[in-house]
Design a protein around this motif. Structure first.
Motif, PDB file in Angstrom:
ATOM      1  N   GLY A 231      -0.558 -19.276  -6.121  1.00 48.85           N
ATOM      2  CA  GLY A 231      -1.412 -18.956  -4.984  1.00 48.85           C
ATOM      3  C   GLY A 231      -2.268 -17.741  -5.272  1.00 48.85           C
ATOM      4  N   ASN A 232      -3.313 -17.588  -4.506  1.00 52.27           N
ATOM      5  CA  ASN A 232      -4.234 -16.470  -4.676  1.00 52.27           C
ATOM      6  C   ASN A 232      -4.021 -15.439  -3.581  1.00 52.27           C
ATOM      7  OD1 ASN A 232      -5.656 -17.634  -6.876  1.00 52.27           O
ATOM      8  ND2 ASN A 232      -6.708 -18.983  -5.439  1.00 52.27           N
ATOM      9  N   HIS A 233      -4.375 -14.201  -3.874  1.00 47.57           N
ATOM     10  CA  HIS A 233      -4.330 -13.145  -2.865  1.00 47.57           C
ATOM     11  C   HIS A 233      -5.703 -13.112  -2.191  1.00 47.57           C
ATOM     12  CE1 HIS A 233      -2.815  -9.666  -0.835  1.00 47.57           C
ATOM     13  NE2 HIS A 233      -3.852  -8.946  -1.225  1.00 47.57           N
ATOM     14  N   THR A 234      -5.938 -14.109  -1.335  1.00 49.37           N
ATOM     15  CA  THR A 234      -7.204 -14.256  -0.636  1.00 49.37           C
ATOM     16  C   THR A 234      -6.926 -14.416   0.864  1.00 49.37           C
ATOM     17  OG1 THR A 234      -7.169 -16.660  -0.861  1.00 49.37           O
ATOM     18  CG2 THR A 234      -8.289 -15.411  -2.614  1.00 49.37           C
TER      19      THR A 234
ATOM     20  N   ASN B  79      -5.331 -17.664   1.912  1.00 52.24           N
ATOM     21  CA  ASN B  79      -3.948 -17.928   1.508  1.00 52.24           C
ATOM     22  C   ASN B  79      -2.965 -16.921   2.113  1.00 52.24           C
ATOM     23  OD1 ASN B  79      -1.972 -19.436   0.003  1.00 52.24           O
ATOM     24  ND2 ASN B  79      -1.875 -17.723  -1.416  1.00 52.24           N
ATOM     25  N   THR B  80      -3.404 -16.129   3.086  1.00 54.91           N
ATOM     26  CA  THR B  80      -2.507 -15.160   3.702  1.00 54.91           C
ATOM     27  C   THR B  80      -2.510 -15.316   5.212  1.00 54.91           C
ATOM     28  OG1 THR B  80      -4.260 -13.489   3.702  1.00 54.91           O
ATOM     29  CG2 THR B  80      -2.694 -13.423   1.874  1.00 54.91           C
ATOM     30  N   VAL B  81      -1.340 -15.053   5.803  1.00 58.40           N
ATOM     31  CA  VAL B  81      -1.189 -15.076   7.254  1.00 58.40           C
ATOM     32  C   VAL B  81      -0.343 -13.874   7.666  1.00 58.40           C
ATOM     33  CG1 VAL B  81      -1.440 -17.582   7.501  1.00 58.40           C
ATOM     34  CG2 VAL B  81       0.834 -16.600   7.135  1.00 58.40           C
ATOM     35  N   LEU B  82      -0.430 -13.508   8.930  1.00 61.86           N
ATOM     36  CA  LEU B  82       0.333 -12.411   9.491  1.00 61.86           C
ATOM     37  C   LEU B  82       1.769 -12.860   9.736  1.00 61.86           C
ATOM     38  CD1 LEU B  82       0.294  -9.540  10.772  1.00 61.86           C
ATOM     39  CD2 LEU B  82      -0.311 -10.666  12.919  1.00 61.86           C
ATOM     40  N   ALA B  83       2.732 -12.011   9.380  1.00 65.41           N
ATOM     41  CA  ALA B  83       4.139 -12.311   9.626  1.00 65.41           C
ATOM     42  C   ALA B  83       4.927 -11.021   9.793  1.00 65.41           C
ATOM     43  CB  ALA B  83       4.717 -13.115   8.466  1.00 65.41           C
ATOM     44  N   HIS B  84       6.031 -11.106  10.555  1.00 65.07           N
ATOM     45  CA  HIS B  84       6.967  -9.976  10.618  1.00 65.07           C
ATOM     46  C   HIS B  84       7.597  -9.807   9.241  1.00 65.07           C
ATOM     47  CE1 HIS B  84       7.393 -11.298  14.966  1.00 65.07           C
ATOM     48  NE2 HIS B  84       7.015 -10.036  15.068  1.00 65.07           N
TER      49      HIS B  84
ATOM     50  N   THR C  50       3.391  -7.812   8.096  1.00 67.32           N
ATOM     51  CA  THR C  50       3.185  -8.017   6.662  1.00 67.32           C
ATOM     52  C   THR C  50       2.228  -9.184   6.473  1.00 67.32           C
ATOM     53  OG1 THR C  50       5.008  -9.605   6.413  1.00 67.32           O
ATOM     54  CG2 THR C  50       5.533  -7.274   6.049  1.00 67.32           C
ATOM     55  N   LEU C  51       1.726  -9.303   5.255  1.00 62.95           N
ATOM     56  CA  LEU C  51       0.959 -10.479   4.879  1.00 62.95           C
ATOM     57  C   LEU C  51       1.900 -11.454   4.184  1.00 62.95           C
ATOM     58  CD1 LEU C  51      -2.388  -9.143   3.392  1.00 62.95           C
ATOM     59  CD2 LEU C  51      -2.031 -10.300   5.569  1.00 62.95           C
ATOM     60  N   ASP C  52       1.867 -12.694   4.613  1.00 64.12           N
ATOM     61  CA  ASP C  52       2.645 -13.748   3.966  1.00 64.12           C
ATOM     62  C   ASP C  52       1.679 -14.624   3.190  1.00 64.12           C
ATOM     63  OD1 ASP C  52       4.676 -15.626   3.347  1.00 64.12           O
ATOM     64  OD2 ASP C  52       4.067 -16.848   5.063  1.00 64.12           O
ATOM     65  N   HIS C  53       1.998 -14.871   1.944  1.00 63.43           N
ATOM     66  CA  HIS C  53       1.175 -15.783   1.144  1.00 63.43           C
ATOM     67  C   HIS C  53       1.653 -17.203   1.407  1.00 63.43           C
ATOM     68  CE1 HIS C  53       0.433 -11.989  -0.965  1.00 63.43           C
ATOM     69  NE2 HIS C  53      -0.748 -12.520  -1.181  1.00 63.43           N
ATOM     70  N   VAL C  54       0.759 -18.059   1.885  1.00 66.04           N
ATOM     71  CA  VAL C  54       1.099 -19.441   2.199  1.00 66.04           C
ATOM     72  C   VAL C  54       1.586 -20.139   0.937  1.00 66.04           C
ATOM     73  CG1 VAL C  54       0.208 -21.621   3.099  1.00 66.04           C
ATOM     74  CG2 VAL C  54      -0.549 -19.446   4.101  1.00 66.04           C
ATOM     75  N   VAL C  55       0.816 -20.044  -0.128  1.00 62.07           N
ATOM     76  CA  VAL C  55       1.255 -20.493  -1.452  1.00 62.07           C
ATOM     77  C   VAL C  55       1.581 -19.221  -2.223  1.00 62.07           C
ATOM     78  CG1 VAL C  55       0.628 -21.707  -3.568  1.00 62.07           C
ATOM     79  CG2 VAL C  55      -0.241 -22.527  -1.368  1.00 62.07           C
ATOM     80  N   ALA C  56       2.846 -19.054  -2.565  1.00 60.93           N
ATOM     81  CA  ALA C  56       3.306 -17.825  -3.213  1.00 60.93           C
ATOM     82  C   ALA C  56       2.494 -17.525  -4.469  1.00 60.93           C
ATOM     83  CB  ALA C  56       4.780 -17.954  -3.579  1.00 60.93           C
TER      84      ALA C  56
END
Length: 54
Positions: free
Chosen positions: A33-36, A39-44, A22-28
């Motif tokens: 936070g932005n959907h950029t 601001n996104t990282v890979l996560a289970h 999934t994509l995790d938003h660092v700042v929700a």
């Protein structure tokens, strides 16, 4: 690599399995936070869901 638990993410595992990618938003998004890419990282999925309950 999951940016929450640090374990490898097997991209052949599909949603809704807990170990799927999934994509995790660092700042929700709900916190401004932005959907950029920045601001996104890979996560289970399971790690991402557990993070959102804390």
């Amino acid at each position: 690599m999951c940016q929450i638990c640090g374990a490898e993410v097997d991209q052949s595992i599909l949603y809704p399995e807990g170990w799927s990618a999934t994509l995790d938003h660092v700042v929700a998004l709900s916190r401004g936070g932005n959907h950029t890419p920045e601001n996104t990282v890979l996560a289970h999925l399971r790690c991402n869901l557990a993070k959102s309950t804390n």
